[in-house]
Design a protein around this motif. Structure first.
Motif, PDB file in Angstrom:
ATOM      1  N   TRP A  24      -5.541  -4.411  -5.496  1.00  0.00           N
ATOM      2  CA  TRP A  24      -6.380  -5.407  -6.157  1.00  0.00           C
ATOM      3  C   TRP A  24      -5.682  -6.764  -6.104  1.00  0.00           C
ATOM      4  O   TRP A  24      -4.474  -6.874  -6.286  1.00  0.00           O
ATOM      5  CB  TRP A  24      -6.630  -5.026  -7.604  1.00  0.00           C
ATOM      6  CG  TRP A  24      -7.347  -3.718  -7.784  1.00  0.00           C
ATOM      7  CD1 TRP A  24      -7.990  -2.982  -6.830  1.00  0.00           C
ATOM      8  CD2 TRP A  24      -7.472  -2.987  -8.995  1.00  0.00           C
ATOM      9  NE1 TRP A  24      -8.514  -1.837  -7.374  1.00  0.00           N
ATOM     10  CE2 TRP A  24      -8.212  -1.817  -8.712  1.00  0.00           C
ATOM     11  CE3 TRP A  24      -7.031  -3.203 -10.289  1.00  0.00           C
ATOM     12  CZ2 TRP A  24      -8.521  -0.874  -9.679  1.00  0.00           C
ATOM     13  CZ3 TRP A  24      -7.341  -2.256 -11.260  1.00  0.00           C
ATOM     14  CH2 TRP A  24      -8.093  -1.109 -10.954  1.00  0.00           C
ATOM     15  N   LYS A  25      -6.459  -7.798  -5.915  1.00  0.00           N
ATOM     16  CA  LYS A  25      -5.906  -9.151  -5.828  1.00  0.00           C
ATOM     17  C   LYS A  25      -5.321  -9.631  -7.154  1.00  0.00           C
ATOM     18  O   LYS A  25      -4.445 -10.475  -7.179  1.00  0.00           O
ATOM     19  CB  LYS A  25      -6.969 -10.131  -5.336  1.00  0.00           C
ATOM     20  CG  LYS A  25      -7.335  -9.872  -3.896  1.00  0.00           C
ATOM     21  CD  LYS A  25      -8.331 -10.860  -3.379  1.00  0.00           C
ATOM     22  CE  LYS A  25      -8.750 -10.385  -2.011  1.00  0.00           C
ATOM     23  NZ  LYS A  25      -9.099 -11.363  -1.096  1.00  0.00           N
ATOM     24  N   ASN A  26      -5.808  -9.061  -8.269  1.00  0.00           N
ATOM     25  CA  ASN A  26      -5.316  -9.493  -9.577  1.00  0.00           C
ATOM     26  C   ASN A  26      -3.999  -8.806  -9.969  1.00  0.00           C
ATOM     27  O   ASN A  26      -3.468  -9.062 -11.047  1.00  0.00           O
ATOM     28  CB  ASN A  26      -6.370  -9.284 -10.659  1.00  0.00           C
ATOM     29  CG  ASN A  26      -6.683  -7.814 -10.918  1.00  0.00           C
ATOM     30  OD1 ASN A  26      -6.013  -6.904 -10.412  1.00  0.00           O
ATOM     31  ND2 ASN A  26      -7.710  -7.568 -11.712  1.00  0.00           N
ATOM     32  N   ASN A  27      -3.497  -7.923  -9.122  1.00  0.00           N
ATOM     33  CA  ASN A  27      -2.227  -7.211  -9.348  1.00  0.00           C
ATOM     34  C   ASN A  27      -2.217  -6.356 -10.616  1.00  0.00           C
ATOM     35  O   ASN A  27      -1.153  -6.032 -11.130  1.00  0.00           O
ATOM     36  CB  ASN A  27      -1.051  -8.191  -9.374  1.00  0.00           C
ATOM     37  CG  ASN A  27      -0.851  -8.859  -8.046  1.00  0.00           C
ATOM     38  OD1 ASN A  27      -0.977  -8.228  -7.000  1.00  0.00           O
ATOM     39  ND2 ASN A  27      -0.571 -10.148  -8.064  1.00  0.00           N
ATOM     40  N   LYS A  28      -3.400  -6.002 -11.112  1.00  0.00           N
ATOM     41  CA  LYS A  28      -3.480  -5.166 -12.313  1.00  0.00           C
ATOM     42  C   LYS A  28      -3.624  -3.682 -11.978  1.00  0.00           C
ATOM     43  O   LYS A  28      -3.657  -2.850 -12.867  1.00  0.00           O
ATOM     44  CB  LYS A  28      -4.629  -5.623 -13.205  1.00  0.00           C
ATOM     45  CG  LYS A  28      -4.392  -6.993 -13.788  1.00  0.00           C
ATOM     46  CD  LYS A  28      -5.481  -7.393 -14.747  1.00  0.00           C
ATOM     47  CE  LYS A  28      -5.147  -8.759 -15.324  1.00  0.00           C
ATOM     48  NZ  LYS A  28      -6.091  -9.175 -16.343  1.00  0.00           N
ATOM     49  N   ASP A  86      -9.179   4.940  -9.620  1.00  0.00           N
ATOM     50  CA  ASP A  86      -8.560   3.656  -9.899  1.00  0.00           C
ATOM     51  C   ASP A  86      -7.272   3.906 -10.663  1.00  0.00           C
ATOM     52  O   ASP A  86      -7.171   4.854 -11.458  1.00  0.00           O
ATOM     53  CB  ASP A  86      -9.466   2.760 -10.741  1.00  0.00           C
ATOM     54  CG  ASP A  86     -10.627   2.177  -9.953  1.00  0.00           C
ATOM     55  OD1 ASP A  86     -10.582   2.185  -8.709  1.00  0.00           O
ATOM     56  OD2 ASP A  86     -11.583   1.707 -10.608  1.00  0.00           O
ATOM     57  N   GLU A 130       0.818  -1.222   0.000  1.00  0.00           N
ATOM     58  CA  GLU A 130       0.000   0.000   0.000  1.00  0.00           C
ATOM     59  C   GLU A 130       0.850   1.269   0.000  1.00  0.00           C
ATOM     60  O   GLU A 130       0.498   2.247  -0.660  1.00  0.00           O
ATOM     61  CB  GLU A 130      -0.946  -0.014   1.194  1.00  0.00           C
ATOM     62  CG  GLU A 130      -2.030  -1.058   1.066  1.00  0.00           C
ATOM     63  CD  GLU A 130      -2.897  -1.188   2.304  1.00  0.00           C
ATOM     64  OE1 GLU A 130      -2.779  -0.360   3.228  1.00  0.00           O
ATOM     65  OE2 GLU A 130      -3.701  -2.136   2.346  1.00  0.00           O
ATOM     66  N   PHE A 138      -4.867  -0.727  -8.516  1.00  0.00           N
ATOM     67  CA  PHE A 138      -5.342  -0.469  -7.162  1.00  0.00           C
ATOM     68  C   PHE A 138      -6.307   0.709  -7.185  1.00  0.00           C
ATOM     69  O   PHE A 138      -6.405   1.437  -8.172  1.00  0.00           O
ATOM     70  CB  PHE A 138      -4.169  -0.196  -6.210  1.00  0.00           C
ATOM     71  CG  PHE A 138      -3.261   0.933  -6.635  1.00  0.00           C
ATOM     72  CD1 PHE A 138      -3.471   2.229  -6.177  1.00  0.00           C
ATOM     73  CD2 PHE A 138      -2.196   0.696  -7.495  1.00  0.00           C
ATOM     74  CE1 PHE A 138      -2.628   3.262  -6.567  1.00  0.00           C
ATOM     75  CE2 PHE A 138      -1.351   1.731  -7.892  1.00  0.00           C
ATOM     76  CZ  PHE A 138      -1.575   3.017  -7.426  1.00  0.00           C
ATOM     77  N   SER A 139      -7.026   0.871  -6.091  1.00  0.00           N
ATOM     78  CA  SER A 139      -7.979   1.971  -5.945  1.00  0.00           C
ATOM     79  C   SER A 139      -7.538   2.879  -4.809  1.00  0.00           C
ATOM     80  O   SER A 139      -6.818   2.454  -3.902  1.00  0.00           O
ATOM     81  CB  SER A 139      -9.378   1.433  -5.634  1.00  0.00           C
ATOM     82  OG  SER A 139      -9.843   0.632  -6.681  1.00  0.00           O
TER      83      SER A 139
END
Length: 131
Positions: free
Chosen positions: A86-90, A112, A3, A92-93
């Motif tokens: 994000w869990k998909n590592n693409k 985003d 983060e 974050f927000s």
């Protein structure tokens, strides 16, 4: 990525958008971030309408300190700027609580951030949300 690292990447974009809002230069926001749904005009209308309805004169610039320092029972700290990985590592927000005269005004800028194949970060304003 953690983060803290994501916040460092996002901060210049968030700062620019918040300062555009504070200065009333909404038309400059697309230099820093795209809009997911809104147009610049509808975003400005919503933001300024919120100020008017709540009898607020302005939004503070990014560097104005926030006076809100609650003492939560569970030991958590309040953060004006929060990052959600994000869990998909693409990407974050981000949620950034807007203030007026250093006081929270209950409006949160939501953005985003998408990692691009080029290595650049794509910033997108998704909402200004009343909490």
């Amino acid at each position: 990525m953690n983060e803290s690292e994501a916040k460092i990447l996002a901060e210049p974009f968030v700062k620019a958008v918040v300062n555009c809002m504070a200065d009333g230069n909404y038309q400059n926001i697309p230099q820093y971030a795209e809009f997911e749904v809104d147009t610049v005009e509808s975003f400005q209308r919503d933001a300024e309408g919120y100020l008017e309805i709540n009898q607020l004169s302005h939004f503070d610039g990014y560097d104005v300190p926030c006076n809100f320092n609650p003492h939560y029972q569970n030991g958590n700290e309040y953060h004006k700027f929060e990052v959600f990985l994000w869990k998909n590592n693409k990407g974050f927000s981000v949620d950034y609580d807007l203030t007026t005269n250093g006081d929270i005004n209950d409006l949160t800028l939501q953005m985003d951030f998408f990692f691009q194949e080029s290595g650049k970060l794509k910033a997108v304003v998704t909402d200004i949300h009343v909490l």
